[in-house]
Design a protein around this motif. Sequence first.
Motif, PDB file in Angstrom:
ATOM      1  N   LEU A 130       0.829  -1.209   0.000  1.00 18.52           N
ATOM      2  CA  LEU A 130       0.000   0.000   0.000  1.00 18.52           C
ATOM      3  C   LEU A 130       0.861   1.256   0.000  1.00 18.52           C
ATOM      4  N   THR A 131       1.917   1.234   0.785  1.00 21.42           N
ATOM      5  CA  THR A 131       2.829   2.378   0.829  1.00 21.42           C
ATOM      6  C   THR A 131       3.498   2.575  -0.528  1.00 21.42           C
ATOM      7  N   THR A 132       3.917   1.482  -1.141  1.00 25.18           N
ATOM      8  CA  THR A 132       4.550   1.548  -2.455  1.00 25.18           C
ATOM      9  C   THR A 132       3.603   2.139  -3.492  1.00 25.18           C
ATOM     10  N   GLU A 133       2.349   1.713  -3.468  1.00 24.35           N
ATOM     11  CA  GLU A 133       1.369   2.262  -4.410  1.00 24.35           C
ATOM     12  C   GLU A 133       1.247   3.775  -4.275  1.00 24.35           C
ATOM     13  N   VAL A 134       1.095   4.232  -3.061  1.00 22.62           N
ATOM     14  CA  VAL A 134       0.907   5.665  -2.820  1.00 22.62           C
ATOM     15  C   VAL A 134       2.137   6.469  -3.239  1.00 22.62           C
ATOM     16  N   VAL A 135       3.304   6.045  -2.776  1.00 23.03           N
ATOM     17  CA  VAL A 135       4.525   6.809  -3.050  1.00 23.03           C
ATOM     18  C   VAL A 135       4.855   6.796  -4.538  1.00 23.03           C
ATOM     19  N   CYS A 136       4.732   5.644  -5.184  1.00 21.74           N
ATOM     20  CA  CYS A 136       5.034   5.573  -6.620  1.00 21.74           C
ATOM     21  C   CYS A 136       4.076   6.430  -7.434  1.00 21.74           C
ATOM     22  N   ARG A 137       2.806   6.418  -7.082  1.00 20.64           N
ATOM     23  CA  ARG A 137       1.817   7.225  -7.807  1.00 20.64           C
ATOM     24  C   ARG A 137       2.126   8.719  -7.657  1.00 20.64           C
ATOM     25  N   LEU A 138       2.396   9.143  -6.424  1.00 22.41           N
ATOM     26  CA  LEU A 138       2.666  10.554  -6.179  1.00 22.41           C
ATOM     27  C   LEU A 138       3.982  11.018  -6.797  1.00 22.41           C
ATOM     28  N   VAL A 149      -1.135   2.615  -9.728  1.00 27.25           N
ATOM     29  CA  VAL A 149      -2.483   3.075  -9.397  1.00 27.25           C
ATOM     30  C   VAL A 149      -2.750   2.729  -7.946  1.00 27.25           C
ATOM     31  N   ILE A 150      -3.317   3.659  -7.196  1.00 22.54           N
ATOM     32  CA  ILE A 150      -3.653   3.404  -5.795  1.00 22.54           C
ATOM     33  C   ILE A 150      -4.931   2.562  -5.773  1.00 22.54           C
ATOM     34  N   THR A 151      -4.844   1.375  -5.206  1.00 28.05           N
ATOM     35  CA  THR A 151      -5.964   0.444  -5.181  1.00 28.05           C
ATOM     36  C   THR A 151      -7.152   1.035  -4.443  1.00 28.05           C
ATOM     37  N   CYS A 152      -8.242   1.154  -5.130  1.00 27.40           N
ATOM     38  CA  CYS A 152      -9.546   1.503  -4.544  1.00 27.40           C
ATOM     39  C   CYS A 152      -9.397   2.578  -3.454  1.00 27.40           C
ATOM     40  N   GLN A 153      -8.873   3.719  -3.837  1.00 29.07           N
ATOM     41  CA  GLN A 153      -8.500   4.777  -2.893  1.00 29.07           C
ATOM     42  C   GLN A 153      -9.644   5.230  -1.992  1.00 29.07           C
ATOM     43  N   ASP A 154     -10.875   5.099  -2.450  1.00 31.11           N
ATOM     44  CA  ASP A 154     -12.012   5.562  -1.656  1.00 31.11           C
ATOM     45  C   ASP A 154     -12.563   4.501  -0.702  1.00 31.11           C
ATOM     46  N   GLU A 175     -12.322   2.289   2.527  1.00 25.68           N
ATOM     47  CA  GLU A 175     -11.601   2.333   3.804  1.00 25.68           C
ATOM     48  C   GLU A 175     -10.735   1.090   4.012  1.00 25.68           C
ATOM     49  N   GLU A 176     -11.162  -0.041   3.468  1.00 28.78           N
ATOM     50  CA  GLU A 176     -10.410  -1.285   3.642  1.00 28.78           C
ATOM     51  C   GLU A 176      -9.029  -1.241   3.008  1.00 28.78           C
ATOM     52  N   THR A 177      -8.826  -0.341   2.063  1.00 26.90           N
ATOM     53  CA  THR A 177      -7.538  -0.277   1.384  1.00 26.90           C
ATOM     54  C   THR A 177      -6.665   0.873   1.876  1.00 26.90           C
ATOM     55  N   LEU A 178      -7.123   1.618   2.861  1.00 27.48           N
ATOM     56  CA  LEU A 178      -6.334   2.721   3.405  1.00 27.48           C
ATOM     57  C   LEU A 178      -5.373   2.199   4.464  1.00 27.48           C
ATOM     58  N   LEU A 179      -4.208   2.802   4.536  1.00 30.57           N
ATOM     59  CA  LEU A 179      -3.200   2.366   5.495  1.00 30.57           C
ATOM     60  C   LEU A 179      -3.559   2.775   6.921  1.00 30.57           C
ATOM     61  N   LEU A 180      -4.050   3.996   7.117  1.00 31.13           N
ATOM     62  CA  LEU A 180      -4.502   4.503   8.416  1.00 31.13           C
ATOM     63  C   LEU A 180      -3.450   4.404   9.518  1.00 31.13           C
ATOM     64  N   VAL A 181      -2.288   4.955   9.261  1.00 28.35           N
ATOM     65  CA  VAL A 181      -1.233   5.031  10.272  1.00 28.35           C
ATOM     66  C   VAL A 181      -1.700   6.001  11.353  1.00 28.35           C
ATOM     67  N   PRO A 182      -1.668   5.611  12.625  1.00 31.07           N
ATOM     68  CA  PRO A 182      -2.058   6.555  13.684  1.00 31.07           C
ATOM     69  C   PRO A 182      -1.147   7.788  13.675  1.00 31.07           C
ATOM     70  N   ALA A 212       2.119  12.313   0.590  1.00 25.11           N
ATOM     71  CA  ALA A 212       1.746  10.945   0.965  1.00 25.11           C
ATOM     72  C   ALA A 212       1.148  10.886   2.364  1.00 25.11           C
ATOM     73  N   LYS A 213       1.649  11.718   3.258  1.00 23.05           N
ATOM     74  CA  LYS A 213       1.172  11.676   4.642  1.00 23.05           C
ATOM     75  C   LYS A 213      -0.353  11.777   4.740  1.00 23.05           C
ATOM     76  N   PRO A 214      -0.989  12.712   4.033  1.00 26.23           N
ATOM     77  CA  PRO A 214      -2.451  12.792   4.126  1.00 26.23           C
ATOM     78  C   PRO A 214      -3.167  11.524   3.649  1.00 26.23           C
ATOM     79  N   LEU A 215      -2.517  10.764   2.761  1.00 20.73           N
ATOM     80  CA  LEU A 215      -3.130   9.537   2.258  1.00 20.73           C
ATOM     81  C   LEU A 215      -2.819   8.323   3.134  1.00 20.73           C
ATOM     82  N   LEU A 216      -1.830   8.445   4.001  1.00 18.29           N
ATOM     83  CA  LEU A 216      -1.404   7.310   4.813  1.00 18.29           C
ATOM     84  C   LEU A 216      -1.842   7.394   6.270  1.00 18.29           C
ATOM     85  N   VAL A 217      -2.046   8.609   6.775  1.00 23.49           N
ATOM     86  CA  VAL A 217      -2.354   8.800   8.200  1.00 23.49           C
ATOM     87  C   VAL A 217      -3.861   8.796   8.425  1.00 23.49           C
TER      88      VAL A 217
END
Length: 116
Positions: free
Chosen positions: A5-13, A19-24, A26-33, A67-72
Amino acid sequence: SLKYLTTEVVCRLAGGPEVITCQDAEETLLLVPKSTWPIAALTAKIAADHLAHGPRDALMQLIESKAKPLLVDPHSKDGPLPGGATARRVALVKSKDQAAAGNKLLSQAVINARHT
């Protein structure tokens, strides 16, 4: 998985074809605290030790700014981790030589030839 998941986000950005898998979904979001983001960022910096300083710095800036907004997890709480300051340490990351696991590392000339 975390790494994929991290690779998808960073490579895309970074402008790659990933392609970021199913970005919308919730099951595919990383959700780092939020409280663990500094650990994730430091771990990324150490994991990029094989990059030259300029590209590595640019990558870290990209991770922090885009990437932070997409990972946190936006709903998580920021603040101290259980265990205090000692809990805020980088995760263990293999060195480039350890990751090669005894296999011969490619020379810079071979790597360059593959990308021309």
